[in-house]
Design an enzyme around this catalytic site. Structure first.
Site, mmCIF file in Angstrom:
data_model
loop_
_atom_site.group_PDB
_atom_site.id
_atom_site.type_symbol
_atom_site.label_atom_id
_atom_site.label_comp_id
_atom_site.label_asym_id
_atom_site.label_seq_id
_atom_site.Cartn_x
_atom_site.Cartn_y
_atom_site.Cartn_z
ATOM 1 N N ASP A 221 0.812 -1.217 0.000
ATOM 2 C CA ASP A 221 0.000 0.000 0.000
ATOM 3 C C ASP A 221 0.847 1.268 0.000
ATOM 4 O OD1 ASP A 221 -1.870 -2.034 0.443
ATOM 5 O OD2 ASP A 221 -3.167 -0.702 1.588
ATOM 6 N N ARG B 248 0.019 3.849 17.630
ATOM 7 C CA ARG B 248 -0.280 4.943 16.696
ATOM 8 C C ARG B 248 0.071 6.333 17.238
ATOM 9 N NH1 ARG B 248 0.607 1.311 13.463
ATOM 10 N NH2 ARG B 248 -1.099 0.275 12.358
ATOM 11 N N ASP C 166 -7.316 3.134 12.238
ATOM 12 C CA ASP C 166 -6.000 3.775 12.218
ATOM 13 C C ASP C 166 -6.012 5.156 11.589
ATOM 14 O OD1 ASP C 166 -4.679 1.860 13.632
ATOM 15 O OD2 ASP C 166 -3.948 0.773 11.889
ATOM 16 N N SER D 168 -4.101 -9.635 6.388
ATOM 17 C CA SER D 168 -3.149 -8.538 6.546
ATOM 18 C C SER D 168 -2.639 -8.553 7.977
ATOM 19 C CB SER D 168 -3.792 -7.187 6.217
ATOM 20 O OG SER D 168 -4.790 -6.877 7.164
#
Length: 412
Positions: free
Chosen positions: A18, A97, A126, A182
């Site tokens: 990505d 994060r 996210d 993923s």
């Protein structure tokens, strides 16, 4: 014809499919790209990622070691809070994060850049966590989110189109169209979602797991550890069997990941409620976190006043929701963290644990701040307690119950 320059953007870059495609796409949109990669303990060839980003056209590549900061400033407060979102998820990704965002905003500041970009999807948590953290740290920041860009989404409706784009642009990727899930990993955990896991009835494949041994194949001999806490923070772990000791935050956490993972500790498979309003299925491996949460909670029960703990438990629910929803840098989360830290003043002592085939067993605990009074609680010694006082205690507490029964009977 090339598009007019749109200035510089700092891209949260992982080197995967990505963000590699997004890097090239941003260049094609007229941006000058500075790639940013935070080392929060994930398995990564960081120099290969740097080389790849620069080869794809990035002007510069930041690789920042955030591991110690992640443990001390984010994981430790979560341990103090006994943090499990919806009583199950230990918040591994959600904790990473804000740590990543803080360092990314700092990199952007150094470059005099106020535009950032990321590869988070438009359906997930996210995007919220990254962006809310960045806005809290720099209110002037501007976000380019390709997975919310209508043209980008139209051109890349799925993984296959991204792979075709990568092939056409000579972007080297290891992903394939039939990749069954993923993955996101850091020191705290590895999370797995999407692909075959989107069906909540589908059993995960055993070869998916990377941090933990299959509990059924774990050693037949348990391992015994002693974990020492000060103010609710782990400061030392001792392997009782071989005498191995770790007493620095990063080394301690890394060691626990290794030992607990070898004994199959820390696997969960859950359905959770995303902040954005949908349910999702996730599979997680959190070996060290699972051990520390169990040990810390046990020590709290030994050392913390009952009524204080009730308040603290309510604060923990707030903390978990705030962190999960990306509100780490909010005033309410800062306040809750301060309150939880205050509650930990006497959470000091040692907890003995046994790790065996996926389970964490508490085998003992001790503390100079213990509220456990062996003489008072003993069935063999009277202690400073008069048993007949319990009669009045029971009568007073029964008043409310009797009144409730009287009212019910009146309307029967």
């Amino acid at each position: 014809m090339s598009k007019p320059s749109k200035g510089t953007v700092v891209l949260a870059y992982s080197g995967g499919l990505d963000t590699s495609c997004i890097l090239v796409w941003l260049l094609e949109q007229g941006y000058e790209v500075i790639a940013f990669l935070a080392d929060v303990g994930q398995e990564e060839d960081f120099e290969a990622a740097r080389e790849k980003a620069l080869k794809l056209g990035a002007k510069k590549m930041y690789i920042v070691d955030c591991k110690t900061e992640f443990v001390e400033n984010f994981i430790w407060p979560a341990v103090q809070a006994n943090a499990r979102y919806e009583d199950r998820y230990p918040l591994g990704t959600a904790l990473a994060r804000p740590c990543i965002a803080r360092n990314m905003v700092e990199a952007a500041r150094k470059e005099s850049c106020t535009t950032i970009s990321h590869g988070a999807t438009g359906k997930g948590n996210d995007q919220i966590r990254f962006e809310l953290s960045c806005f809290a740290l720099n209110p002037e920041v501007r976000v380019v989110a390709p997975w919310r860009d209508s043209e980008f989404v139209k051109n890349f409706p799925g993984r296959g189109e991204l792979l075709d784009y990568a092939a056409a642009r000579n972007i080297p990727v290891s992903a394939s169209k039939d990749q069954p899930w993923s993955m996101d990993d850091n020191l705290m955990h590895i999370s797995y979602e999407a692909g075959m896991l989107e069906n909540p009835a589908t059993k995960p494949l055993q070869d998916m797991y990377r941090m933990t041994c299959d509990p059924e194949k774990a050693p037949d001999t348990p391992v015994y550890l002693t974990i020492e806490f000060k103010r609710g923070v782990p400061v030392k772990v001792t392997n009782v069997d071989d005498g191995h000791v770790e007493d620095s935050p990063l080394a301690l956490f890394t060691y626990l990941n290794k030992v607990a993972g070898a004994h199959g500790v820390g696997r969960i498979d859950i359905v959770e409620n995303r902040f954005i309003g949908m349910k999702s299925r996730g599979v997680y491996e959190t070996p060290a976190g699972t051990v520390l949460l169990a040990a810390h909670e046990d020590l709290e029960l030994l050392t913390m006043d009952r009524e204080v703990r009730k308040v603290k438990q309510a604060l923990s629910v707030q903390f978990c929701t705030q962190v999960y929803n990306g509100m780490w840098y909010s005033p309410e989360c800062e306040y809750v963290r301060h309150c939880i830290d205050k509650s930990q003043e006497n959470v000091q002592g040692k907890v003995n644990v046994k790790l065996y085939k996926g389970n964490v067993y508490i085998t003992g605990r001790e503390s100079d701040y213990s509220l456990y009074n062996e003489e008072l609680v003993s069935m063999d010694v009277a202690g400073n307690y008069e048993p007949h006082d319990a009669e009045g205690f029971i009568k007073i507490n029964a008043v409310r119950l009797k009144e409730h029964k009287r009212l019910k009977k009146a309307f029967q």
